[in-house]
Design a protein around this motif. Structure first.
Motif, PDB file in Angstrom:
ATOM      1  N   GLY A  11       0.879  -1.287  -0.167  1.00 23.47           N
ATOM      2  CA  GLY A  11      -0.302   0.350  -0.219  1.00 23.47           C
ATOM      3  C   GLY A  11       0.963   1.658   0.380  1.00 23.47           C
ATOM      4  N   SER A  12       2.290   1.342   0.482  1.00 23.97           N
ATOM      5  CA  SER A  12       2.711   1.922   0.443  1.00 23.97           C
ATOM      6  C   SER A  12       3.240   2.599  -1.048  1.00 23.97           C
ATOM      7  CB  SER A  12       4.381   2.018   1.345  1.00 23.97           C
ATOM      8  OG  SER A  12       5.315   2.551   0.273  1.00 23.97           O
ATOM      9  N   PRO A  13       3.078   4.306  -0.787  1.00 21.54           N
ATOM     10  CA  PRO A  13       3.621   4.116  -2.936  1.00 21.54           C
ATOM     11  C   PRO A  13       4.818   4.483  -3.242  1.00 21.54           C
ATOM     12  CG  PRO A  13       3.043   5.951  -1.214  1.00 21.54           C
ATOM     13  CD  PRO A  13       2.728   5.375  -0.159  1.00 21.54           C
ATOM     14  N   PHE A  14       5.992   4.079  -2.115  1.00 19.27           N
ATOM     15  CA  PHE A  14       8.008   4.477  -2.739  1.00 19.27           C
ATOM     16  C   PHE A  14       7.617   2.426  -2.297  1.00 19.27           C
ATOM     17  CE2 PHE A  14       7.110   8.570   0.345  1.00 19.27           C
ATOM     18  CZ  PHE A  14       7.584   9.263  -0.882  1.00 19.27           C
ATOM     19  N   LEU A  15       7.303   1.712  -1.763  1.00 17.14           N
ATOM     20  CA  LEU A  15       7.216   0.607  -2.042  1.00 17.14           C
ATOM     21  C   LEU A  15       6.980   0.363  -3.196  1.00 17.14           C
ATOM     22  CD1 LEU A  15       7.839  -2.728  -1.433  1.00 17.14           C
ATOM     23  CD2 LEU A  15       5.330  -3.054  -0.979  1.00 17.14           C
ATOM     24  N   ASP A  38       6.227  -2.640  12.191  1.00 15.90           N
ATOM     25  CA  ASP A  38       7.665  -3.543  12.109  1.00 15.90           C
ATOM     26  C   ASP A  38       8.574  -2.100  11.808  1.00 15.90           C
ATOM     27  OD1 ASP A  38       6.177  -5.479  12.560  1.00 15.90           O
ATOM     28  OD2 ASP A  38       6.031  -6.454  11.570  1.00 15.90           O
ATOM     29  N   THR A  39       8.023  -1.569  11.249  1.00 16.79           N
ATOM     30  CA  THR A  39       9.644  -0.086   9.997  1.00 16.79           C
ATOM     31  C   THR A  39       9.888   0.342  11.860  1.00 16.79           C
ATOM     32  OG1 THR A  39       8.049   1.965  11.017  1.00 16.79           O
ATOM     33  CG2 THR A  39       7.779   0.362   8.490  1.00 16.79           C
ATOM     34  N   LYS A  40       9.575   0.037  12.765  1.00 18.60           N
ATOM     35  CA  LYS A  40      10.504   0.562  14.098  1.00 18.60           C
ATOM     36  C   LYS A  40      10.947  -0.338  15.200  1.00 18.60           C
ATOM     37  CE  LYS A  40       9.629   4.663  13.129  1.00 18.60           C
ATOM     38  NZ  LYS A  40       9.061   4.943  11.116  1.00 18.60           N
ATOM     39  N   GLN A  41      11.363  -1.879  14.039  1.00 18.68           N
ATOM     40  CA  GLN A  41      11.918  -3.024  14.666  1.00 18.68           C
ATOM     41  C   GLN A  41      13.306  -2.882  14.479  1.00 18.68           C
ATOM     42  OE1 GLN A  41      10.155  -5.005  17.693  1.00 18.68           O
ATOM     43  NE2 GLN A  41       8.824  -3.037  17.220  1.00 18.68           N
ATOM     44  N   PHE A  50      16.755   4.624   9.319  1.00 19.48           N
ATOM     45  CA  PHE A  50      15.371   5.635   9.429  1.00 19.48           C
ATOM     46  C   PHE A  50      14.454   5.483   9.682  1.00 19.48           C
ATOM     47  CE2 PHE A  50      19.034   7.669   7.526  1.00 19.48           C
ATOM     48  CZ  PHE A  50      19.518   9.070   8.014  1.00 19.48           C
ATOM     49  N   GLY A  51      14.175   3.616   9.659  1.00 14.30           N
ATOM     50  CA  GLY A  51      12.803   2.791  10.648  1.00 14.30           C
ATOM     51  C   GLY A  51      11.388   3.677   9.279  1.00 14.30           C
ATOM     52  N   ARG A  52      11.898   3.571   7.889  1.00  7.61           N
ATOM     53  CA  ARG A  52      11.501   3.835   6.733  1.00  7.61           C
ATOM     54  C   ARG A  52      10.963   3.157   5.349  1.00  7.61           C
ATOM     55  NH1 ARG A  52       8.676   8.775   6.180  1.00  7.61           N
ATOM     56  NH2 ARG A  52       8.356   9.600   8.095  1.00  7.61           N
ATOM     57  N   ILE A  53      10.126   2.488   4.699  1.00 12.54           N
ATOM     58  CA  ILE A  53      10.424   1.927   4.340  1.00 12.54           C
ATOM     59  C   ILE A  53       9.768   2.485   2.091  1.00 12.54           C
ATOM     60  CG2 ILE A  53       9.027  -0.771   5.356  1.00 12.54           C
ATOM     61  CD1 ILE A  53       6.417   0.860   3.349  1.00 12.54           C
ATOM     62  N   PRO A  54      10.539   2.116   1.608  1.00  9.38           N
ATOM     63  CA  PRO A  54      10.932   0.567   1.047  1.00  9.38           C
ATOM     64  C   PRO A  54      12.588   0.067   1.551  1.00  9.38           C
ATOM     65  CG  PRO A  54      10.739   1.132  -1.145  1.00  9.38           C
ATOM     66  CD  PRO A  54      10.582   2.008   0.189  1.00  9.38           C
ATOM     67  N   TYR A  64      18.693   2.134   0.746  1.00 12.83           N
ATOM     68  CA  TYR A  64      17.387   2.400   0.859  1.00 12.83           C
ATOM     69  C   TYR A  64      16.747   3.636   0.527  1.00 12.83           C
ATOM     70  CZ  TYR A  64      19.095   4.393   4.521  1.00 12.83           C
ATOM     71  OH  TYR A  64      20.758   4.995   5.275  1.00 12.83           O
ATOM     72  N   GLU A  65      15.905   4.258   0.293  1.00 17.12           N
ATOM     73  CA  GLU A  65      15.739   5.511  -0.836  1.00 17.12           C
ATOM     74  C   GLU A  65      15.044   5.046  -1.732  1.00 17.12           C
ATOM     75  OE1 GLU A  65      15.058   9.141   0.962  1.00 17.12           O
ATOM     76  OE2 GLU A  65      15.723   7.647   2.028  1.00 17.12           O
ATOM     77  N   THR A  66      13.655   5.473  -2.481  1.00 21.29           N
ATOM     78  CA  THR A  66      13.252   5.122  -3.174  1.00 21.29           C
ATOM     79  C   THR A  66      13.895   5.068  -4.612  1.00 21.29           C
ATOM     80  OG1 THR A  66      11.229   4.717  -2.052  1.00 21.29           O
ATOM     81  CG2 THR A  66      10.981   4.988  -4.648  1.00 21.29           C
ATOM     82  N   GLN A  67      14.333   6.333  -5.050  1.00 26.04           N
ATOM     83  CA  GLN A  67      14.916   6.725  -5.782  1.00 26.04           C
ATOM     84  C   GLN A  67      16.397   6.273  -6.377  1.00 26.04           C
ATOM     85  OE1 GLN A  67      16.931  10.006  -6.286  1.00 26.04           O
ATOM     86  NE2 GLN A  67      16.191  11.615  -4.808  1.00 26.04           N
ATOM     87  N   PHE A 104       5.440  17.890  -2.268  1.00 24.32           N
ATOM     88  CA  PHE A 104       4.102  16.230  -2.403  1.00 24.32           C
ATOM     89  C   PHE A 104       4.028  15.585  -2.061  1.00 24.32           C
ATOM     90  CE2 PHE A 104       1.198  13.400  -4.185  1.00 24.32           C
ATOM     91  CZ  PHE A 104       0.810  14.187  -3.994  1.00 24.32           C
ATOM     92  N   PHE A 105       5.293  15.259  -1.537  1.00 27.09           N
ATOM     93  CA  PHE A 105       4.699  13.433  -0.261  1.00 27.09           C
ATOM     94  C   PHE A 105       4.419  14.104   1.246  1.00 27.09           C
ATOM     95  CE2 PHE A 105       5.997  10.733   2.335  1.00 27.09           C
ATOM     96  CZ  PHE A 105       5.229   9.237   2.904  1.00 27.09           C
ATOM     97  N   PRO A 106       5.535  14.842   1.549  1.00 27.98           N
ATOM     98  CA  PRO A 106       5.507  15.603   3.714  1.00 27.98           C
ATOM     99  C   PRO A 106       4.526  16.471   3.542  1.00 27.98           C
ATOM    100  CG  PRO A 106       7.694  16.194   2.033  1.00 27.98           C
ATOM    101  CD  PRO A 106       6.996  15.169   1.109  1.00 27.98           C
TER     102      PRO A 106
HETATM  103  N1  LIG Z   1      12.755   9.306   1.062  1.00 28.87           N
HETATM  104  C1  LIG Z   1      11.761   7.243   1.271  1.00 28.87           C
HETATM  105  C2  LIG Z   1      10.601   8.008   2.211  1.00 28.87           C
HETATM  106  C3  LIG Z   1       9.814   6.390   2.152  1.00 28.87           C
HETATM  107  C4  LIG Z   1       8.872   6.727   2.916  1.00 28.87           C
HETATM  108  O1  LIG Z   1       8.729   7.699   3.573  1.00 28.87           O
HETATM  109  N2  LIG Z   1       7.905   5.785   3.748  1.00 28.87           N
HETATM  110  C5  LIG Z   1       6.798   5.476   4.116  1.00 28.87           C
HETATM  111  C6  LIG Z   1       5.718   5.131   3.392  1.00 28.87           C
HETATM  112  S1  LIG Z   1       5.045   5.998   1.964  1.00 28.87           S
HETATM  113  C7  LIG Z   1       7.345   5.094   5.098  1.00 28.87           C
HETATM  114  O2  LIG Z   1       8.229   4.710   5.348  1.00 28.87           O
HETATM  115  N3  LIG Z   1       6.218   4.744   6.670  1.00 28.87           N
HETATM  116  C8  LIG Z   1       6.388   4.786   7.437  1.00 28.87           C
HETATM  117  C9  LIG Z   1       6.555   5.072   8.702  1.00 28.87           C
HETATM  118  O3  LIG Z   1       6.925   6.375   8.781  1.00 28.87           O
HETATM  119  O4  LIG Z   1       6.959   4.536  10.259  1.00 28.87           O
HETATM  120  C10 LIG Z   1      12.249   6.827   0.185  1.00 28.87           C
HETATM  121  O5  LIG Z   1      11.873   7.837  -0.802  1.00 28.87           O
HETATM  122  O6  LIG Z   1      12.283   5.978   0.138  1.00 28.87           O
END
Ligand SMILES: N[C@@H](CCC(=O)N[C@@H](CS)C(=O)NCC(=O)O)C(=O)O
Length: 220
Positions: A11-15, A38-41, A50-54, A64-67, A104-106
């Motif tokens: 469901g995550s647009p970056f994933l 689970d992102t902060k595990q 940074f506990g983000r996905i993907p 990590y970092e989508t781009q 846009f995203f943040p």
């Molecule tokens: N700059 C990161 C942004 C990734 C991002 O913000 N992902 C969101 C999901 S769309 C996320 O990890 N959210 C979970 C959280 O903050 O715990 C990238 O490009 O991969």
């Protein structure tokens, strides 16, 4: 191509951007679906501090970092290219990626989607209407400039799909289903037919988010 793994919350647009790029390239991969909590595990923080996905793995190479992930895939397997071959179009692609990541995203999609869809409809937290109203001017500016950049071209940088198209379409799909997203999309001239074209691509159709998310966004 050996052993590609992608970790993320469906469901995550970056994933989804990474999955779309992998499918555009025809690269097989394993999706390791995670739950949002689970992102902060520690196990995930070891992949993404940074506990983000993907998060992405190719054999022992972790990224990590989508781009950065999609650019790596484009270097690894240059055909079909996801980066235009002329300087102006490449700069435009990079500009769109910057707009998605910084504005846009943040400053528009995340506050609107959280307060309109995720909080009130999935987590039982009341949406903050003031935060939604505050985010709308940024949403309008983003749609106006992105609609202008697209113009009457088939794709954001010309005649073929680039990383900018993949990342923007992945952002706009679910977001465009909630009331504010619909308002923003309906106010644009060029983005709606482009999004329809992007959604018709097999890479996009085969990475549909979980149905409950679309139903929830549509009802919001
Ligand atoms: N700059 C990161 C942004 C990734 C991002 O913000 N992902 C969101 C999901 S769309 C996320 O990890 N959210 C979970 C959280 O903050 O715990 C990238 O490009 O991969």
């Amino acid at each position: 191509m050996s052993d590609i793994k992608v970790h993320g919350v469906p469901g995550s647009p970056f994933l989804r951007s990474v999955e779309i790029a992998l499918r555009e390239k025809g690269l097989p991969y394993e999706l390791h679906a995670m739950a949002p909590q689970d992102t902060k595990q520690p196990e995930h923080l070891a992949r993404h501090p940074f506990g983000r996905i993907p998060a992405f793995e190719h054999d022992r190479f972790m990224l990590y970092e989508t781009q950065a992930i999609i650019r790596y895939l484009d270097d690894l397997l240059p055909t079909p290219p996801l980066t235009p071959d002329n300087a102006e179009a490449r700069a435009r692609m990079n500009q769109v990626i910057g707009i998605i990541e910084w504005y846009f995203f943040p400053k528009a999609a995340a506050p609107i989607a959280f307060n309109r869809i995720i909080g009130p409809r999935l987590l039982g937290i009341p949406g903050d209407e003031a935060a939604i109203a505050d985010a709308m001017p940024m949403g309008r500016t983003c749609f106006e400039v992105l609609d202008g950049i697209l113009g009457d071209k088939p794709y954001l940088t010309g005649d073929s799909v680039s990383i900018a198209d993949i990342m923007l379409a992945a952002q706009l799909d679910l977001f465009g289903e909630c009331a504010e997203g619909r308002e923003l999309i309906e106010g644009a001239s060029n983005l709606p037919p482009w999004l329809k074209r992007m959604k018709a691509r097999p890479s996009f159709a085969s990475t549909e988010p979980p149905p409950v998310l679309r139903e929830t966004a549509l009802a919001a």
